[in-house]
Each structure stands twice: as C-alpha cells, then as structure tokens.
Design an enzyme around this catalytic site. Structure first.
Site, mmCIF file in Angstrom:
data_model
loop_
_atom_site.group_PDB
_atom_site.id
_atom_site.type_symbol
_atom_site.label_atom_id
_atom_site.label_comp_id
_atom_site.label_asym_id
_atom_site.label_seq_id
_atom_site.Cartn_x
_atom_site.Cartn_y
_atom_site.Cartn_z
ATOM 1 N N LYS A 19 -5.070 -4.438 -8.849
ATOM 2 C CA LYS A 19 -3.701 -4.417 -8.373
ATOM 3 C C LYS A 19 -2.793 -4.946 -9.476
ATOM 4 O O LYS A 19 -3.260 -5.619 -10.374
ATOM 5 C CB LYS A 19 -3.543 -5.322 -7.151
ATOM 6 C CG LYS A 19 -4.483 -4.951 -6.034
ATOM 7 C CD LYS A 19 -4.318 -5.883 -4.879
ATOM 8 C CE LYS A 19 -5.505 -5.820 -3.942
ATOM 9 N NZ LYS A 19 -6.087 -4.501 -3.806
ATOM 10 N N TYR A 45 0.850 -1.195 0.000
ATOM 11 C CA TYR A 45 0.000 0.000 0.000
ATOM 12 C C TYR A 45 0.879 1.236 0.000
ATOM 13 O O TYR A 45 1.942 1.239 0.613
ATOM 14 C CB TYR A 45 -0.835 0.075 1.275
ATOM 15 C CG TYR A 45 -1.799 -1.045 1.496
ATOM 16 C CD1 TYR A 45 -1.368 -2.290 1.931
ATOM 17 C CD2 TYR A 45 -3.166 -0.842 1.311
ATOM 18 C CE1 TYR A 45 -2.266 -3.305 2.166
ATOM 19 C CE2 TYR A 45 -4.078 -1.858 1.544
ATOM 20 C CZ TYR A 45 -3.620 -3.091 1.968
ATOM 21 O OH TYR A 45 -4.512 -4.103 2.200
ATOM 22 N N HIS A 49 -6.733 1.087 -1.669
ATOM 23 C CA HIS A 49 -6.485 -0.332 -1.930
ATOM 24 C C HIS A 49 -4.986 -0.549 -2.076
ATOM 25 O O HIS A 49 -4.262 0.375 -2.418
ATOM 26 C CB HIS A 49 -7.139 -0.759 -3.247
ATOM 27 C CG HIS A 49 -8.616 -0.684 -3.221
ATOM 28 N ND1 HIS A 49 -9.405 -1.184 -4.214
ATOM 29 C CD2 HIS A 49 -9.453 -0.172 -2.299
ATOM 30 C CE1 HIS A 49 -10.660 -0.972 -3.912
ATOM 31 N NE2 HIS A 49 -10.719 -0.358 -2.758
#
EC number: 4.6.1.16
Lengths: 386, 337, 218, 100
Positions: A338, A299, A307
C-alpha cells in the site's frame, strides 16, 4: 516474506482474491471464483438504489419507445430508500459509533459499500454462522476467520515439523560426535519441548475448534444460538449514512447538530470525517485503518475485490509527524503493497455545530474544508541507478 | 529478510567478494568458539581494510588550493574525468565546493593545500566541515559513491526554469496534443474546488431543508450522478507563486547521464537534506512542491493515477550518519465512478 | 587516556586502534562515514573516518577515558605556524612534495594540541538514558530511523548478528499514540524483532523498558 | 471492558474471563492456546484494556505491572473506533524476539 507475515491474514489482505491459501481451501474460493461471486453479491457501491431502466433493444421500436418514456419520467419519480435502524450503545465505555442490530440490515450495509464491522468478526458479520458450525449446529461456507485459522494452524504444524527435523539433525550430529556446546544446548531444549508438546497435545490448536466450553452452552437457548453479534458503524460511517445518504436512523438522535456533537466532539474527529467524505464522494471504499496503524484504508471497490491501495493518516494543517513514526508506517504499509498517504485537512477547527440545522448547512460547512494529499515512500538510490 | 540488507551491519568477510551477497548472520551470541572465531575474522578484515594507506600515482593526482576567503577549493590543473561533472569554471579557474573537496580527497584522488602546505584527509575534513554540515556531506558522498552525478542546485539555478518547462513536453504522449490538453484539464478538475451547477445550488437552497440527504434528486439512474451530488470536499489548489526563490539542495543524475556542465539536462532527482527530528510543516512542503518535478500522469486507472501523482521530490533524512531517502509525491484522488 | 578529534561538535576517528578498542571494549561501532579507497564505488562498506553519534560521544566522555579536542582549530593553528616560518613560498603555487612516483595521502597530522573547551553535540536527554541502558547491557546500538525507531539494538557485534529490538527512548510520562504502537509492534513482529519503549523513571533514576509484540490473534 | 471480555470469549474463544481489577482496567482469562511457543503450558493471562484514543507511557505500563505483581507479561487489548480489537503482548524489560 509475504507468506511469513502474520498480519497477512488480517481483514484487509486476507479477504482479497490475492490470498495464498493452501490447496484444500483454495478450491472453494479460487481467485476467479471469488471475484465472480463478489461481483454477484456486492453489486451496489452504496446502500442506495437506483431507478432502473427497461432494456434497450435498438432495432425494436417498442423497446426504444419504452426506454425513452422511462428515461424521461423516471428522474421525476421518487425512489424511496430503505432506512436502516441503529442505536447508540450508552452502556459500553465510550465505544463511539452506532450499532445495527437487525441482521438483514447489517448484511445489506456490509454488502452495499462495505459499511460497518461485525462486533465479533474481523469485518463482515459472520459470527453466527461460524459459531453454529463450530458447535455442530449448522453447515455452510467457510468464513474468512476460519480460513485464516486453518492457515495459522498449518503454519504451526509446519514449525513443529521443522523443529522435529532440526532435532533429528542434531541427534545425527550427536552420533557423529560433532556437536558443539550451543547445539547440545539446543538439543536439550528441543527434546524437552517435544515432551511438553506431546503432553499439551490435547490443548493444541487443531483440537480447540471442536471443544465446547461452558461459555458456549450458555449461549444456546432451546437449541438455538443467541444472536450476539451486531454491526458496528464507525462514527464517520454513521454520519455519512445518516446525513449524506439519508438511509440510517439512529435511536434518540433527532437533529444533525445532535448527531455531530455526539460523534465528532473533537476537531480531530471532524478532520477524520472530512477525509472520509472526500474519498467516499469520489466512489472509493473507506475503512478503518487500525490494522495498519493509520486512520483509513482506501479501496478502489472493497475488501473482497482487492487489497486496500492507500493507507491514510489524517493530519491537521499544522501537523508535523515525526520521521520515526513516518518510517515505521511506511514500512508496515509498503510491506502490504500500500502507499503511505498523509492527507492534510487545510482548516483545523471543526465548524460551529449549533449553526448546522439542515443538510444544506452541513454541506456548506463541509465545503469550507479542503485537503492536500501527499504520499511518502522509501527511495533507495542503489536500486534507482538506471 | 529485507530488514537487514541495509541496516548498516555488514559482514566484512564479504568485502571484495560479491558485495551484493548477504552474509549469514546469527540470531544471538551463544558463547561458542565457532561464533567467536567467525566474529574475530570479520573484525580483522575490517581493521585491515581500514588500515591500508591510500596510495595513488602522482601522475593522476589532482591538486587544489583551499581558498580561505571564499571557502572553496581552487583546482591547480584539471586532470582526469572528475571535472566533467564536478566543480564550476570562473575566470579560467575551476572551483570546487567543500563537499567536492572532501570527496575527492577521501577518495584519494586529490591533494589539497592550505597556504602551500599539503593537508591530510583529516585536515581537509576539519576545515571543509566548517562550511557544510556533516548531513550535507553525507548525502553528497552517498550518491557519489554509487556513481550518481550530484550538483548543488545553486549552480543550476538559471537553468531550472528552462528545465521545468521542458518536463511537460517530454511526457511520452505523442498521440495528439489535444488529448494531452484534455488530460491536463482532467487533472486540473481533480485539484479544483468543486462548485455545483447553479440549478443544483438553487435546488439545495429550496429543498435543502426538506430533503434530509445530499441525494436531493427524486431518483438516480446512474451512480456517477449520485457521487457528484455527494461531493463537497476538494483538493486545495496550488497557489502558483511565480518567483522561484526556493531551490533544492542537490540535483542528482543517474550514472549513465550524458552530462554537460554548461548545459545540464533535467535532473532525475531533486533532493532536500533535512535533519531527523520532524517532518517539515505542510506550508514548507508546499513550497518545495512548487519547484518539484512534474510528473506526466496520464493513466486512466484511478489507482495508478493516484499512485503516480502530479509532482515529486526527495527528502534525504539524516540520522547520525544513516541516511533515509523519502520520496514525497503530491496527488489527488480521481473519481472511481 | 585517548584524545579524539571533534569537528563542529561531531567526533571523527581516524585511528584504527581506537576504532578497535571502542568496538571490542565498549560495543561502540559508530558509523564509517568515509570512502574505502580500495572500493570507492559502493556504499556498503565505509571507510575512515569513523563518526560517533552524540550518544556514543557522551557515553565515552562519561567513562573518563577519553578527551576531545577541536580538530579545526588544531589544523588551522598548525598551518598558520608553518606559514609564519617560511613565508616566501606562499605565492609560488607549487607543491614542495618529494617527487616519488607514489605518495601516501592519508598522513595523519602530528600529535594535536589539546584545546580543552570543545563542545560536543548533545543527544536528546530522554533517549540517552535508554541508549545507556542498552549499551550497559552489552547491546550494540545503531540509529534506527530507517526502521522507524530511535535505536536498533543488536545482541552482539552488528556485523555478525541480527538486531533484536526496535527501541524508542521516551520521557517517563510521554504518551505514545496507540496507533503508533500498532504500527511499531506490527513492523517489529513482521521482521522478527521486538518493539521496545523505554524511559528513565525520574523518581528512582532507573531506566525502565517494555517489549511489545503482536499477540498472534485478534 | 465488557466489549473485550465478549470479544475474548466469543471471537478469540478464551475461557474464564472476568474483570480482575476495575481501576487498572485489567481482565483475567485463559487463552485457547499457548501465547508464546516457549511457554511450558497454557496459563491464565492478564489483559489490559485501552481505547484507541488513550495513549500509553512507560509510567503507565509500570503501574499496570505493579497491579499484576506476579506476572512478567500482560496482554494489551486496544479497542479501535470501528470496534476492532488489536491484541499485543507486553513484557517487562527486554524480552528477546521469537526465533521463528
């Protein structure tokens, strides 16, 4: 797709400001509000305090003087850091890492850099408040788990409603006499299910939250709930807090050597730490990636803010993952916006722990290791034509 | 659902309609007549489409001879627009690689002769696939079908070095060259191995055993100093080996590219064809990265910068005729503080 | 008995009747690897030939209904013979086709000569057992690389039904990393499929399989 | 196994959780709601416990199912290094995915 994915309620995405909550819950934690609160609570990026300087007011000579004095003298003064206490659970079957029993310490370690995980929560230790509320002993704000549960309950309700709708349509078809055998089958099944559902209503989801079980009454002693939850620190977190920040003491561990032998018995454990340290030392927040089938989630700040941006799988330098595994992970990780990242540790063997007698030696050992970072993403030619 | 848009099971009743439209599929066979009829209809469309003979007017037909010494095709007479982007010239002849021969024949645009006897498509494939692998051809034709320009890299080898140099210049940062240099330095810093300043090293040496943490200073005023002291692991620097013996398999250009065979522009994608069993080892990937496409990465935001990376290329992974393209990007984590 | 052409170990089928037979009798769809000449600028719908995976080819071989021959040799032989017949034409460089305005290109070669010893690409042993298990249960099976598995299993013809399973074919004792199970199970569940691992039990020769889905809690 | 029991009882709100077979790492307990929408009612479930460092194999699952001879499914609890527990449902042979 996004709202339909059961996993979007997981720690990672569910706790971020981007969560899609239903109206009622949204009001208490709108995106902006959440972020603002997050900024107030999660001020420190690490459980390590700075020497603060007095306010500088440029047109006030006195202020400038005080500031200068402070600036010059502060770095020379020692700041003592709070040292948290943890223990190793020798009874549990091999859960590695350390446990922080003190609630205050636990909250601080969580809030200052997002270290650890509540043993009975999805991330932040919130079991006590949650359970108190469930058993009607206390009030307070809704926790992540409760918000998720509410959303799941709502989805179940929606599905049930849809089933009912389907049933109505089928019945209509039946009336009109245009029912094919498959539909008839479905109708039969649906009707049965409705009856069952009504019977089982008592045990249904919404009811479960308020039910008090024998297991619960066992917890209450003199009207107070036993504090069952502790903060669990991942082996890498424990080592980082102990050796690099010096803010953690672990019961029964006296030397770095002992610490490393306990927490990183395998080469692969050490490799995981190398990657953990790499990202932590650049200011990123690193958390366990099990929810996404990887080693680490990276992160920019931490779970309440956004997120995770990268899902990291640690690879030894000779690592040759198979394409199937990589594709499964790319999909899982990309669905959650991601990037799938492989971090190769370019030296495989862990160092000789017996030679690591102090922090300087630890640092030296660590700096022998370098990483190579590759992200893998799916490429679709038909979408990249112009 | 994303999953079914590219899983290979197309409903052929959509053929020729709007190909982008997705068919409504059922969950499972339920034995109903409706489903059976629907399925039979889809199948018939497919069988019919496949049975249609490939017909083309003699006027537009390209003809080539198979050169069974060099195992390439020699075009008899250049016709149509294909040769703007396909094949290469040599002594006033135009030659085609086996994949190009198969592609043009399958498409119905060319007839190939072996010893002056015309070959069927089957004949062409049976000969050409001796010299290129099926995976190789699958990747080639997959891009061609979508309108991309595809060139074997060995054709463009001489141009590669020139093109690579130009990448760094085409970066859309025209503000000032100086800033550009700084940014490049910054990126270099992210890649280089960290050496702490000499004073720090002396302090560690003297105090290392007394201070039980990396945070060796008596106090910190800003976190960036603390993070700097925590630094120990760095990204391994690239060993830039000069000789470019390595080359990719295909250069791919987007459909609209103004392409000149004699002076090809910088390719949009660099492709390496691999089989589906295992991801290549790191040292193999590193070799590919040395000749990969450089990315002009000047984002301030650390997340964006890390996502974009420094250089990139594409693996075409082939699993029994199904191709998956995987973009590999080398990157490093910038400091957040 | 059908006779199927093989190029470098891979079976390519040009005969629509055979394609139809394989699809409707054996649930074998193969991959249409060619170009559909009517629509050459797309890759959603493929054209002839149909390419079989090593699993599909081996499965057909085991039915004893199919024979395989080396397509390359057949073609080269055929043309060699022709050249021997009319040598003078070799250097002419002009085609001897009739000058019709339209020509058919995809003329199939004449009945090929069978060469018996043709080598097919072999599928991975452990996977083949699972492939067979699925096909014999009536599933259509596609390569699953893009979805992170060895096979995708469809309950009926892939052109009409969604796939149900993402399948890995393993050795009986082959250990699967639990992180792999997490991503596999998670991926499958998020697209409403089940993640399946299967292997042949070497003692019983039976193939065993397990379906795994995310629990919905935790 | 204690970790999983504690988690099932106090985080997932299961009831009557106890060790069923120590050697096979199996727990038995009752979830607060139906595990599969098509279940007739809530029933007691078997829970297989493993750690992230372990691995699964087809032989392993076959053995597990031999210890729970009457059941066609088992809940598989996986304990991660950060003490997260992920729960999966494992079915014997092919089990069609949920429609919704």
């Amino acid at each position: 797709m996004v709202s339909d994915d059961p996993f979007f309620n997981s720690t990672d995405s569910g706790s971020g400001p981007g969560i899609q909550l239903d109206g009622r819950f949204l009001k208490t934690t709108t995106n902006k509000g959440y972020n603002k609160r997050a900024k107030d609570v999660y001020v420190l990026p690490l459980p390590f305090s700075l020497n603060s300087l007095p306010a500088l007011i440029p047109h006030n000579p006195l202020s400038v003087f005080m500031y200068t004095v402070a600036l010059l003298s502060k770095p020379l003064r020692f700041t003592t850091q709070k040292r948290h206490k943890a223990y190793i659970d020798s009874t549990s079957q091999g859960t590695p890492g350390a446990f922080v029993p003190d609630l205050q310490s636990a909250m601080e370690l969580w809030q200052q850099g997002f270290f650890g995980k509540g043993t009975l929560s999805r991330s932040e230790p919130s079991w006590f408040g949650r359970t108190s509320r469930r058993l009607g002993l206390d009030g307070g704000e809704l926790t992540l788990e409760e918000i998720t549960e509410a959303r799941r309950a709502k989805r179940r309700k929606f599905k049930k409603e849809r089933e009912q709708q389907q049933l109505l349509e089928l019945k209509q078809k039946q009336k009109e006499g245009v029912l094919n055998p498959a539909d008839a089958n479905l109708l039969d099944k649906n009707e049965k299910k409705q009856i069952e559902d009504n019977e089982n209503n008592a045990a249904d989801s919404d009811a479960v939250v308020t039910k008090v079980r024998k297991e619960d009454t066992d917890l209450i002693k003199d009207g107070v709930i036993e504090k069952l939850e502790t903060l669990h620190l991942h082996p890498c977190e424990a080592v980082f807090l102990c050796v690099c920040l010096g803010v953690l003491e672990i019961d029964g561990i006296e030397t770095i050597q002992q610490l490393l032998q306990t927490f990183f018995p395998e080469d692969s454990d050490w490799q995981k730490y190398v990657v953990y340290h790499y990202f932590r030392s650049l200011g990123w927040c690193v958390r366990d990636g099990i929810k996404f089938g990887v080693d680490w989630l990276i992160y920019k700040q931490g779970p309440p803010f956004q997120h995770a941006e990268f899902a990291v799988s640690v690879q030894p330098s000779s690592g040759r993952p198979d394409w199937w595994w990589l594709h499964a992970n790319m999909r899982v990780v990309n669905n959650a916006k991601k990037a799938m990242t492989l971090v190769y540790v370019t030296k495989e063997e862990r160092p000789d722990y017996t030679k690591i007698s102090n922090v300087a030696a630890f640092r030296k050992a660590l700096s022998q290791y370098t990483v190579k970072i590759l992200t893998f993403s799916r490429f679709t030619p038909s979408r990249c034509r112009d | 659902m994303e999953s079914d848009s590219d899983d290979g099971g197309q409903d052929w009743t959509l053929l020729g309609a709007n190909v982008l439209k997705r068919g409504e599929k059922d969950h499972a066979p339920d034995g109903t007549v409706i489903q059976q009829t629907q399925l039979q209809k889809s199948r018939e469309v497919m069988y019919t489409a496949l049975s249609e003979p490939v017909v083309i007017s003699e006027k537009n037909l390209v003809e080539a001879d198979w050169d069974s010494v060099r195992n390439i095709g020699r075009v008899r007479k250049q016709k149509g627009t294909f040769f703007m982007t396909m094949g290469w010239s040599e002594h006033e002849n135009v030659y085609l690689y086996p994949e190009e021969v198969i592609y043009l024949c399958q498409r119905g645009s060319m007839r190939c002769y072996l010893n002056n006897e015309p070959l069927s498509v089957e004949g062409v494939m049976s000969i050409c696939l001796k010299y290129v692998s099926t995976e190789w051809y699958d990747v080639y034709s997959n891009f061609k079908k979508l309108g991309f320009i595809v060139r074997r890299c060995e054709l463009e080898t001489r141009k590669v070095s020139k093109a690579q140099v130009s990448t760094t210049q085409t970066v859309p940062s025209q503000k000032s060259g100086r800033k550009n240099d700084n940014e490049i330095k910054k990126i270099k810093n992210e890649l280089s191995v960290y050496y702490p300043p000499i004073i720090t090293r002396i302090a560690w040496f003297l105090l290392g055993s007394r201070f039980n943490s990396f945070a060796w200073r008596p106090s910190y005023i800003v976190y960036s100093t603390l993070f700097k002291d925590l630094t120990a692991v760095k990204v391994r620097q690239n060993i830039d080996v000069a000789p470019q013996k390595e080359r990719f398999d295909f250069f791919v250009y987007k459909p609209g590219t103004k392409f000149k065979k004699s002076d090809p522009p910088e390719a949009d994608y660099r492709i390496r064809v691999v089989s589906a069993d295992q991801v290549p080892e790191l040292n193999k990937i590193e070799k590919e990265l040395q000749i990969a496409q450089k990315v002009g990465n000047f984002y301030k935001d650390p997340v964006k910068r890390m996502r974009l990376g420094y250089r990139t290329f594409i693996y075409a992974v082939v699993d029994n005729g199904v191709i998956s393209y995987v973009k590999v990007t080398e990157t490093g984590a910038p400091s957040v503080y | 008995m059908f006779t199927l052409p093989v190029i470098s170990g891979t079976v390519y089928i040009y005969d629509v009747e055979v394609i139809k037979y394989l699809r409707e009798k054996y649930n074998i769809g193969g991959v249409l690897s060619g170009i559909l000449p009517q629509y050459p600028q797309q890759n959603k719908f493929g054209g002839l030939p149909l390419k079989l995976s090593p699993e599909e080819a081996l499965y057909l071989l085991e039915t004893n209904e199919f024979e395989f021959f080396d397509d390359t040799e057949t073609h080269l032989d055929e043309y060699k013979e022709k050249v021997d017949e009319d040598k003078p034409d070799t250097k002419n460089g002009q085609s001897s086709t009739t000058s019709n305005n339209k020509v058919e290109l995809a003329v199939l070669s004449k009945i090929p000569k069978r060469s018996s010893a043709v080598k097919l690409k072999e599928p991975v042993n452990s996977r083949y057992a699972v492939y067979k298990y699925l096909v014999q249960k009536g599933y259509f099976v596609l390569p699953g690389l893009r979805f992170g598995c060895h096979y995708m299993a469809y309950p009926g013809d892939i052109m009409r039904y969604h796939s149900h399973y993402n399948v890995l074919g393993l050795d009986y004792d082959e250990g699967i990393d639990l992180l792999t199970m997490v991503s596999g199970g998670r991926l499958a569940t998020s697209v409403k499929k089940c993640w399946v691992i299967g292997a042949k039990n070497p003692e019983t020769e039976e193939t065993e399989a397990f379906s795994i889905e995310w629990s919905g809690f935790g | 196994m204690d970790t999983v029991i504690e988690n099932l009882v106090h985080q997932q709100l299961w009831t009557d959780c106890k060790i069923y077979n120590e050697d096979a790492n199996l727990i038995r307990g009752t979830p607060p709601r139906k595990l599969h929408p098509e279940d007739a009612q809530i029933s007691s479930e078997y829970v297989l416990v493993s750690h992230m460092r372990d691995s699964v194999s087809v032989r392993g699952y076959t053995k597990t199912f031999q210890s729970v001879h009457d059941a066609s499914r088992v809940v598989h609890a996986v304990i991660a290094e950060d003490s997260t527990i992920a729960y999966y449902i494992v079915y014997k042979s092919l089990n069609p995915p949920r429609r919704n």
